[in-house]
Design a protein around this motif. Sequence first.
Motif, mmCIF file in Angstrom:
data_model
loop_
_atom_site.group_PDB
_atom_site.id
_atom_site.type_symbol
_atom_site.label_atom_id
_atom_site.label_comp_id
_atom_site.label_asym_id
_atom_site.label_seq_id
_atom_site.Cartn_x
_atom_site.Cartn_y
_atom_site.Cartn_z
ATOM 1 N N ASP A 145 0.845 -1.204 0.000
ATOM 2 C CA ASP A 145 0.000 0.000 0.000
ATOM 3 C C ASP A 145 0.877 1.250 0.000
ATOM 4 N N ASP A 146 0.391 2.262 -0.715
ATOM 5 C CA ASP A 146 1.098 3.541 -0.757
ATOM 6 C C ASP A 146 0.540 4.442 0.335
ATOM 7 N N LYS A 147 1.375 4.793 1.320
ATOM 8 C CA LYS A 147 0.934 5.593 2.455
ATOM 9 C C LYS A 147 1.291 7.067 2.309
ATOM 10 N N ASP A 148 2.048 7.411 1.291
ATOM 11 C CA ASP A 148 2.507 8.793 1.126
ATOM 12 C C ASP A 148 1.664 9.516 0.068
ATOM 13 N N LEU A 149 1.550 10.808 0.250
ATOM 14 C CA LEU A 149 0.691 11.606 -0.624
ATOM 15 C C LEU A 149 1.386 11.980 -1.920
ATOM 16 N N PHE A 150 2.646 12.436 -1.818
ATOM 17 C CA PHE A 150 3.348 12.944 -2.999
ATOM 18 C C PHE A 150 4.440 11.993 -3.509
ATOM 19 N N SER A 151 4.611 10.870 -2.814
ATOM 20 C CA SER A 151 5.596 9.887 -3.274
ATOM 21 C C SER A 151 5.094 8.506 -2.874
ATOM 22 N N LYS A 152 5.935 7.523 -2.994
ATOM 23 C CA LYS A 152 5.554 6.171 -2.616
ATOM 24 C C LYS A 152 6.049 5.851 -1.208
ATOM 25 N N SER A 153 5.525 4.786 -0.659
ATOM 26 C CA SER A 153 5.920 4.384 0.697
ATOM 27 C C SER A 153 7.416 4.083 0.756
ATOM 28 N N PRO A 155 9.165 1.481 2.710
ATOM 29 C CA PRO A 155 8.878 0.343 3.587
ATOM 30 C C PRO A 155 10.103 -0.255 4.282
ATOM 31 N N PHE A 156 9.860 -0.755 5.489
ATOM 32 C CA PHE A 156 10.815 -1.607 6.173
ATOM 33 C C PHE A 156 10.037 -2.710 6.889
ATOM 34 N N LEU A 157 10.736 -3.810 7.165
ATOM 35 C CA LEU A 157 10.113 -5.004 7.742
ATOM 36 C C LEU A 157 10.673 -5.276 9.127
ATOM 37 N N VAL A 208 5.065 -4.693 8.489
ATOM 38 C CA VAL A 208 5.618 -3.839 7.442
ATOM 39 C C VAL A 208 5.168 -2.409 7.709
ATOM 40 N N TRP A 209 6.129 -1.477 7.692
ATOM 41 C CA TRP A 209 5.861 -0.075 8.014
ATOM 42 C C TRP A 209 6.316 0.836 6.877
ATOM 43 N N ASP A 210 5.683 1.989 6.821
ATOM 44 C CA ASP A 210 6.151 3.081 5.966
ATOM 45 C C ASP A 210 6.923 4.043 6.863
ATOM 46 N N TYR A 211 8.209 4.189 6.603
ATOM 47 C CA TYR A 211 9.098 4.959 7.475
ATOM 48 C C TYR A 211 8.730 6.433 7.520
ATOM 49 N N ASP A 212 8.807 6.996 8.735
ATOM 50 C CA ASP A 212 8.615 8.432 8.943
ATOM 51 C C ASP A 212 9.807 8.948 9.743
ATOM 52 N N SER A 213 10.447 10.000 9.269
ATOM 53 C CA SER A 213 11.674 10.506 9.898
ATOM 54 C C SER A 213 11.440 11.009 11.312
ATOM 55 N N ARG A 214 10.194 11.326 11.661
ATOM 56 C CA ARG A 214 9.884 11.802 13.021
ATOM 57 C C ARG A 214 9.575 10.650 13.968
ATOM 58 N N GLY A 215 9.637 9.410 13.495
ATOM 59 C CA GLY A 215 9.377 8.258 14.341
ATOM 60 C C GLY A 215 7.935 7.797 14.333
ATOM 61 N N LYS A 216 7.053 8.530 13.619
ATOM 62 C CA LYS A 216 5.640 8.156 13.564
ATOM 63 C C LYS A 216 5.373 7.361 12.290
ATOM 64 N N HIS A 217 5.872 6.115 12.282
ATOM 65 C CA HIS A 217 5.774 5.277 11.091
ATOM 66 C C HIS A 217 4.323 4.866 10.819
ATOM 67 N N ASP A 218 3.964 4.787 9.555
ATOM 68 C CA ASP A 218 2.614 4.365 9.158
ATOM 69 C C ASP A 218 2.581 2.851 9.003
ATOM 70 N N PHE A 219 1.581 2.233 9.595
ATOM 71 C CA PHE A 219 1.429 0.782 9.532
ATOM 72 C C PHE A 219 0.875 0.377 8.170
ATOM 73 N N ILE A 220 1.584 -0.528 7.481
ATOM 74 C CA ILE A 220 1.106 -1.026 6.201
ATOM 75 C C ILE A 220 0.347 -2.337 6.388
ATOM 76 N N GLY A 221 0.960 -3.278 7.091
ATOM 77 C CA GLY A 221 0.271 -4.546 7.298
ATOM 78 C C GLY A 221 1.132 -5.522 8.080
ATOM 79 N N GLU A 222 0.555 -6.696 8.339
ATOM 80 C CA GLU A 222 1.247 -7.708 9.137
ATOM 81 C C GLU A 222 0.903 -9.096 8.612
ATOM 82 N N PHE A 223 1.724 -10.053 9.031
ATOM 83 C CA PHE A 223 1.427 -11.461 8.772
ATOM 84 C C PHE A 223 2.156 -12.298 9.812
#
Length: 543
Positions: A145-153, A155-157, A208-223
């Motif tokens: 999933d793309d969590k960013d508005l002006f670019s793509k996610s 991701p890190f696992l 799986v997270w979408d990295y945020d430089s402020r530490g508030k990473h966006d959750f993409i999903g889990e398994f």
Amino acid sequence: LHLMNDIQDATSPGAALGGPVACVSKVELRVACKALLDRDTLNKSDPCVILMVQNQGQWTELDRTEVIKSNLHPVFAKVFTLDYYFEEAQKLRFEVYDIHGTHSIGTRDDDFLGGVECTLGQVHAEEISGNNGYVELFFCAKKLDDKDLFSKSDPFLEIYRINDDGTEQLVHRTEVIKNNLNPVWEPFKVSLISLCSCDEDRKLKCLVWDYDSRGKHDFIGEFYATFREMQKIGGGSKVTWDCMNPKYKLKKKNYKNSGVVILSDLKLHRVYSFLDYIMGGCQIHFTVAIDFTASNGDPRNSCSLHYINPYQPNEYLKALIAVGEICQDYDSTTVSDFLKFPNKQVSHDFAINFNPEDDECEEIQGVVEAYQNCLPKIQLYGPTNVSPIISRIAKLSAGEETIKDASRYHILLILTDGVVTDMADTREAIVRASYQPLSIIIVGVGNADFTDMQILDGDDGVLRSPKGEPVLRDIVQFVPFRDFKTASPAALAKCVLAEVPNQVVEYYSHKAICPMPPVPSCDSPTSLANTPTESLPAVGTTA
């Protein structure tokens, strides 16, 4: 500061299953912090942990974790790797800083949050295992999933192991792949202890997270996965999991997934080492034999090797303390005196506390006190017969052999001032003992001629019995104390104990005895040394 339960052997994974046994070990330490001080005004502290090691009294930095932004309860992905020396008391210091800049950590611009000191032998673990191995994992993902508005996610696992008590422990955090919904992460190696506690069916939670430089990473999903599932890879096939966002699954009628995570390759390595046996529950039973022959001199005379100087320990005590303080971390401490002569009756093996029914002392300090208390009550005599004490401890250790597991190994420390008078019997006893779970350390005290002791050591050739039978394995280490008079106690301990890990592995390898299964976890952590603190053996044998 919380040292997490991944203290394990990290021996280089060069040997394949069934390959050569590893004898030189490394240790992996993972750290997490809880309830750190908040030194920032607008955000929370940005913590980093520095690991310091002590070398010759000086603290030096070994390594440091990554900086975790705005978090007072950080779980660090960084793994500290350091050499493990059974023969040394390895002092560690962990310092935690709130980082403000991108330059050197620990500068005056950073806030010091606190520190803690310990030895490696005191580090605690909730679960430890004797079956060590490494796996190399290759992960990628598709159509995240793309969590960013002006670019793509970005991701890190993260992979978490789910412990028996339901808690989750971070095993690995990948690097961030910038602006990519089909990331291919770098392969990484992780021990089976870290990954699944050597339980192939233990659940692993993967996020799986979408990295945020402020530490508030966006959750993409889990398994959820298991190591058994991962091993289905092969023959060109890959293992895949749907990356699910539970909230989307509830809200969206046609929701399928938030992408697919793929294990594209897996490489497995297994080795056994000294730490495998220790962590699997093998205890090191420590016995000391002290020479009370007349050649030591009257203990009341200041020239005697047994003289108790109120201001400085004698050579017997120095050697006893240097070696004993290492061994006591790994099991009960036993002392066996040899050559005591009450009522002119020569005894080559007797309990130093005069209680053969209960010859155990509380830690090495108890052994020291028993030694000091017995000196005024005995009369020194001769000759110096060593074979009785070796045969007795070999017989004791032979009882462990019937158990057919790696639960106990014995170390016999012999402190003596002179040449052995029963050399032929001693050689025979050592050859017999080489078949048992036993190592023998001999420290020569005083200025006598110790040439015969060098023969027992076997460094210049294979030791043989009088009939020519060779030892099964080299189990004797001899050092003259005079070579260490000006050195630190740690130097003596390092020299005499350095061969023990190899001897332990060699014995169990020859017997084809694998380390015992993982020690069951419990509510309170158990020591790396597996040492139940109980009334420890004090004076062990009567000769």
